[in-house]
Design a protein around this motif. Structure first.
Motif, PDB file in Angstrom:
ATOM      1  N   MET A  62      29.407   5.385  40.014  1.00 19.00           N
ATOM      2  CA  MET A  62      29.761   4.382  39.009  1.00 19.00           C
ATOM      3  C   MET A  62      28.542   3.622  38.495  1.00 19.00           C
ATOM      4  N   THR A  63      27.583   3.346  39.355  1.00 18.83           N
ATOM      5  CA  THR A  63      26.421   2.538  38.973  1.00 18.83           C
ATOM      6  C   THR A  63      25.170   3.384  38.736  1.00 18.83           C
ATOM      7  N   MET A  64      25.332   4.691  38.748  1.00 23.09           N
ATOM      8  CA  MET A  64      24.201   5.604  38.593  1.00 23.09           C
ATOM      9  C   MET A  64      23.941   5.873  37.113  1.00 23.09           C
ATOM     10  N   ASN A  65      22.664   5.944  36.722  1.00 19.84           N
ATOM     11  CA  ASN A  65      22.358   6.312  35.348  1.00 19.84           C
ATOM     12  C   ASN A  65      22.104   7.816  35.241  1.00 19.84           C
ATOM     13  N   LEU A  66      21.917   8.298  34.025  1.00 13.33           N
ATOM     14  CA  LEU A  66      21.764   9.732  33.790  1.00 13.33           C
ATOM     15  C   LEU A  66      20.547  10.300  34.510  1.00 13.33           C
ATOM     16  N   THR A  67      19.456   9.545  34.500  1.00 13.81           N
ATOM     17  CA  THR A  67      18.235  10.015  35.164  1.00 13.81           C
ATOM     18  C   THR A  67      18.476  10.210  36.649  1.00 13.81           C
ATOM     19  N   ASP A  68      19.123   9.232  37.272  1.00  9.24           N
ATOM     20  CA  ASP A  68      19.406   9.333  38.707  1.00  9.24           C
ATOM     21  C   ASP A  68      20.365  10.486  38.998  1.00  9.24           C
ATOM     22  N   PHE A  69      21.365  10.659  38.132  1.00  5.43           N
ATOM     23  CA  PHE A  69      22.337  11.729  38.345  1.00  5.43           C
ATOM     24  C   PHE A  69      21.655  13.094  38.286  1.00  5.43           C
ATOM     25  N   LYS A  70      20.781  13.272  37.328  1.00  6.88           N
ATOM     26  CA  LYS A  70      20.083  14.557  37.213  1.00  6.88           C
ATOM     27  C   LYS A  70      19.226  14.845  38.445  1.00  6.88           C
ATOM     28  N   LYS A  71      18.697  13.795  39.051  1.00  5.84           N
ATOM     29  CA  LYS A  71      17.856  13.968  40.238  1.00  5.84           C
ATOM     30  C   LYS A  71      18.638  14.520  41.424  1.00  5.84           C
ATOM     31  N   ILE A  72      19.913  14.137  41.522  1.00  8.98           N
ATOM     32  CA  ILE A  72      20.684  14.586  42.682  1.00  8.98           C
ATOM     33  C   ILE A  72      21.353  15.947  42.451  1.00  8.98           C
ATOM     34  N   GLN A  73      21.481  16.354  41.180  1.00  6.51           N
ATOM     35  CA  GLN A  73      22.063  17.663  40.908  1.00  6.51           C
ATOM     36  C   GLN A  73      21.190  18.749  41.532  1.00  6.51           C
ATOM     37  N   GLY A  74      21.789  19.618  42.286  1.00  9.33           N
ATOM     38  CA  GLY A  74      21.050  20.655  42.982  1.00  9.33           C
ATOM     39  C   GLY A  74      20.613  20.249  44.364  1.00  9.33           C
ATOM     40  N   LYS A  75      20.580  18.935  44.633  1.00  5.12           N
ATOM     41  CA  LYS A  75      20.227  18.441  45.968  1.00  5.12           C
ATOM     42  C   LYS A  75      21.478  18.093  46.773  1.00  5.12           C
ATOM     43  N   ILE A  76      22.482  17.558  46.080  1.00  3.03           N
ATOM     44  CA  ILE A  76      23.747  17.203  46.727  1.00  3.03           C
ATOM     45  C   ILE A  76      24.839  18.105  46.144  1.00  3.03           C
ATOM     46  N   ASN A  77      25.605  18.747  47.022  1.00  2.35           N
ATOM     47  CA  ASN A  77      26.632  19.673  46.542  1.00  2.35           C
ATOM     48  C   ASN A  77      28.047  19.194  46.836  1.00  2.35           C
ATOM     49  N   THR A  78      28.190  17.922  47.285  1.00  5.55           N
ATOM     50  CA  THR A  78      29.491  17.407  47.701  1.00  5.55           C
ATOM     51  C   THR A  78      29.818  16.122  46.958  1.00  5.55           C
ATOM     52  N   VAL A  79      31.041  16.049  46.455  1.00  8.64           N
ATOM     53  CA  VAL A  79      31.521  14.824  45.819  1.00  8.64           C
ATOM     54  C   VAL A  79      32.816  14.401  46.504  1.00  8.64           C
ATOM     55  N   LEU A  80      32.972  13.106  46.685  1.00 11.66           N
ATOM     56  CA  LEU A  80      34.199  12.556  47.248  1.00 11.66           C
ATOM     57  C   LEU A  80      34.915  11.769  46.156  1.00 11.66           C
ATOM     58  N   VAL A  81      36.168  12.157  45.900  1.00 12.97           N
ATOM     59  CA  VAL A  81      36.971  11.500  44.869  1.00 12.97           C
ATOM     60  C   VAL A  81      38.106  10.737  45.545  1.00 12.97           C
ATOM     61  N   PRO A  82      38.060   9.400  45.556  1.00 17.79           N
ATOM     62  CA  PRO A  82      39.174   8.628  46.106  1.00 17.79           C
ATOM     63  C   PRO A  82      40.370   8.691  45.153  1.00 17.79           C
ATOM     64  N   ILE A  83      41.554   8.831  45.708  1.00 24.08           N
ATOM     65  CA  ILE A  83      42.765   8.937  44.892  1.00 24.08           C
ATOM     66  C   ILE A  83      43.817   7.993  45.453  1.00 24.08           C
ATOM     67  N   GLY A  84      44.411   7.189  44.586  1.00 16.11           N
ATOM     68  CA  GLY A  84      45.371   6.205  45.063  1.00 16.11           C
ATOM     69  C   GLY A  84      46.613   6.117  44.207  1.00 16.11           C
ATOM     70  N   MET A  85      47.143   4.907  44.093  1.00 15.84           N
ATOM     71  CA  MET A  85      48.378   4.667  43.363  1.00 15.84           C
ATOM     72  C   MET A  85      48.557   3.168  43.196  1.00 15.84           C
ATOM     73  N   ILE A  86      49.175   2.772  42.094  1.00 20.58           N
ATOM     74  CA  ILE A  86      49.600   1.389  41.910  1.00 20.58           C
ATOM     75  C   ILE A  86      51.113   1.377  42.042  1.00 20.58           C
ATOM     76  N   GLU A  87      51.619   0.752  43.090  1.00 20.39           N
ATOM     77  CA  GLU A  87      53.065   0.785  43.336  1.00 20.39           C
ATOM     78  C   GLU A  87      53.465  -0.353  44.273  1.00 20.39           C
TER      79      GLU A  87
END
Length: 235
Positions: free
Chosen positions: A4-29
């Protein structure tokens, strides 16, 4: 790493170095009269915060998917129900986007039981595409461990309420809430059946919840999740 707080330059730096993403999933109820409507978002968000301390250099922490599918609690005020078809298609497209950005391993950290069947469909389609996925349903995967600390878990029950209290004691209360059992097996389906299954919009013994139990649960479950992620990386 917080996307969320990462800019494009930082994101490009991690591409190819990190292969895992965690996506939190919830609900409003609805979560009974006593727990925040965003309980199923707040809890995964707190898990992410704590997991990042251990694996933040190896996993991109994505922004959460806030809305999900909740047929059972749809009759209650405060529940924003998304159809299972729309929800599964949305999550699939999100995951596909991460895959196309170079993330081969996708962790779906789910905080809401009504999402389960949709996420099964999503992960099967992702697997056919070549993605390796791990779905964490903390309230199911570690239920027996949870009951050692919170013996009467449920929807906004002793476990969830304790976890919310450990985040912020202003987000839940316990005095006079009491306890509810689900009176029918969930395989029975009828119009507005959620009102019969979840009296007052919750189940379990919420009155026994404490922030201390919440802290104990986080300490226990973070370790369990980390072990599952290590196993996931061995695939």
């Amino acid at each position: 790493m917080d996307m969320m707080t990462m800019n494009l330059t930082d994101f490009k730096k991690i591409q190819g170095k990190i292969n895992t993403v965690l996506v939190p999933i919830g609900m409003i109820e609805a979560h009974g009269p006593h727990c925040a409507l965003g309980t199923d978002v707040l809890i995964p968000r707190e898990f992410v915060r704590r997991l990042e301390e251990s694996i933040g250099d190896k996993v991109l922490m994505a922004p959460e998917v806030t809305y999900g599918h909740s047929w059972g609690l749809a009759p209650f005020a405060g529940t924003i129900d998304i159809s299972s078809e729309a929800f599964s298609a949305y999550v699939y497209d999100i995951c596909k986007g991460f895959y196309h950005n170079g993330f081969e391993y996708i962790i779906l950290f789910n905080g809401h039981g009504g999402n389960n069947s949709s996420l099964d469909i999503v992960t099967e389609k992702l697997a056919d595409m070549g993605v390796k996925s791990l779905t964490v349903n903390w309230f199911i995967d570690y239920r027996e461990d949870i009951k050692r600390i919170a013996p009467d878990p449920g929807h906004a029950g002793e476990d969830e309420t304790s976890l919310v209290l450990a985040i912020n004691e202003n987000y839940a209360y316990t005095k006079g809430v009491g306890s509810h059992e689900i009176p029918l097996p969930k395989r029975f389906r009828f119009k507005d059946g959620g009102k019969a299954l979840y009296p007052e919009g919750f189940s379990g013994n919420a009155e026994e919840a404490t922030w201390e139990k919440g802290e104990q649960l986080y300490d226990l479950l973070v370790g369990k999740v980390l072990k599952d992620i290590e196993r996931f990386w061995s695939l």
